[in-house]
Design an enzyme around this catalytic site. Structure first.
Site, PDB file in Angstrom:
ATOM      1  CG  PHE A  71      -1.859  -1.176   1.240  1.00  0.00           C
ATOM      2  CD1 PHE A  71      -3.102  -1.108   0.618  1.00  0.00           C
ATOM      3  CD2 PHE A  71      -1.493  -2.363   1.860  1.00  0.00           C
ATOM      4  CE1 PHE A  71      -3.967  -2.194   0.615  1.00  0.00           C
ATOM      5  CE2 PHE A  71      -2.352  -3.456   1.863  1.00  0.00           C
ATOM      6  CZ  PHE A  71      -3.581  -3.377   1.245  1.00  0.00           C
TER       7      PHE A  71
ATOM      8  CB  VAL B  31       1.004   0.163   5.390  1.00  0.00           C
ATOM      9  CG1 VAL B  31       0.719   1.649   5.276  1.00  0.00           C
ATOM     10  CG2 VAL B  31      -0.301  -0.637   5.390  1.00  0.00           C
ATOM     11  CB  CYS B  32       4.650   2.964   1.865  1.00  0.00           C
ATOM     12  SG  CYS B  32       6.060   4.081   1.777  1.00  0.00           S
ATOM     13  CB  ILE B  33       7.121   3.070   7.184  1.00  0.00           C
ATOM     14  CG1 ILE B  33       7.138   3.683   8.576  1.00  0.00           C
ATOM     15  CG2 ILE B  33       8.465   3.289   6.496  1.00  0.00           C
ATOM     16  CD1 ILE B  33       8.047   2.950   9.549  1.00  0.00           C
TER      17      ILE B  33
ATOM     18  CB  ALA C 123       1.723   4.884   6.803  1.00  0.00           C
TER      19      ALA C 123
END
Lengths: 132, 120
Positions: free
Chosen positions: A39, A77-79, A82
């Site tokens: 994501f 999820v791309c840190i 996010a």
């Protein structure tokens, strides 16, 4: 075949996230495997634990969680994407001194390297919600 | 590790959405993983390469600065769609970096010769 999905579409404003979910189900039903769902960009909103749509509307984050649980999917999820947008796990919430974490169980935060690694090991990488 | 190559296809204008920066971040990460990466600029994305940008007035960082770091990451294959340049009256000397101009058939070849395409 080994697939990975890149979801850039947010769960409510775009249809792309729901399409990705249905594509994932179709892949699994056809006997393919999914190495990872990554994501990125506004797609990170798929990983919020706080989404509360009306009861007669789809809860896309909850559907990802259910699918991941059933098929042991790797939901990453791309840190950086996010944290910018305020979706955090306990660690990040602590690091940025926020009162609470809101990353849904079943999702994990990691770097863009996970996107590249997914490309390197998958036969097909399909992007949902690009070009926006 | 692998010789998988990645084509990053960008179609959005430089500002107005985060697409340009997000695509560059993905490209730089590919390079860290030593995956050969090519950037292909189509449609309004050709404006991303214009030199002399100054987006401070809209609270954005200058894309040119990040673009200058591409060669340091061994990302030196930047392709622009010939038709997109022509439709917008742009010429290569207006761009911040050297590019390879490609026509429709060459774009199809680029997509065929890379293992994966990531689009933004």
């Amino acid at each position: 075949m080994i697939f990975s999905l890149v979801v850039q579409a947010s769960p409510v404003q775009s249809q792309g996230a729901e399409t990705a979910l249905r594509f994932a189900r179709a892949l699994l039903a056809s006997g393919h495997s999914i190495h990872r769902v990554f994501f990125y960009r506004d797609g990170i909103h798929n990983g919020t634990a706080l989404a509360s749509p009306p009861q007669d509307e789809a809860n896309i984050p909850a559907q990802w969680q259910a699918l991941a649980k059933e098929h042991q999917l790797d939901l990453v999820v791309c840190i950086a994407a996010a944290v910018r947008r305020g979706v955090m796990n306990e660690n990040e919430a602590k690091r940025y001194k926020k009162e609470s974490a809101n990353l849904a169980p079943g999702f994990e935060l990691s770097g863009l390297g996970q996107l590249v690694e997914a490309c390197l090991v998958s036969d097909r990488v399909i992007t949902f919600g690009g070009r926006s | 590790m692998s010789v998988d190559s990645i084509l990053i296809l960008v179609r959005s204008a430089p500002y107005g959405s985060s697409a340009a920066r997000d695509a560059l971040d993905a490209a730089l990460t590919c390079s860290v993983f030593e995956a050969p990466v090519t950037l292909l600029f189509m449609d309004d994305a050709v404006y991303q390469l214009l030199k002399g940008q100054s987006p401070a007035g809209i609270g954005q960082k200058n894309l040119n600065a990040i673009q200058q770091s591409l060669p340091l990451y061994d990302i030196d294959r930047l392709c622009v769609a010939q038709s997109a340049m022509a439709q917008r009256g742009l010429s290569e000397d207006q761009l911040a970096l050297p590019v390879e101009s490609v026509d429709a058939a060459q774009i199809a070849e680029l997509m065929a010769e890379h293992t994966h395409v990531l689009s933004f």
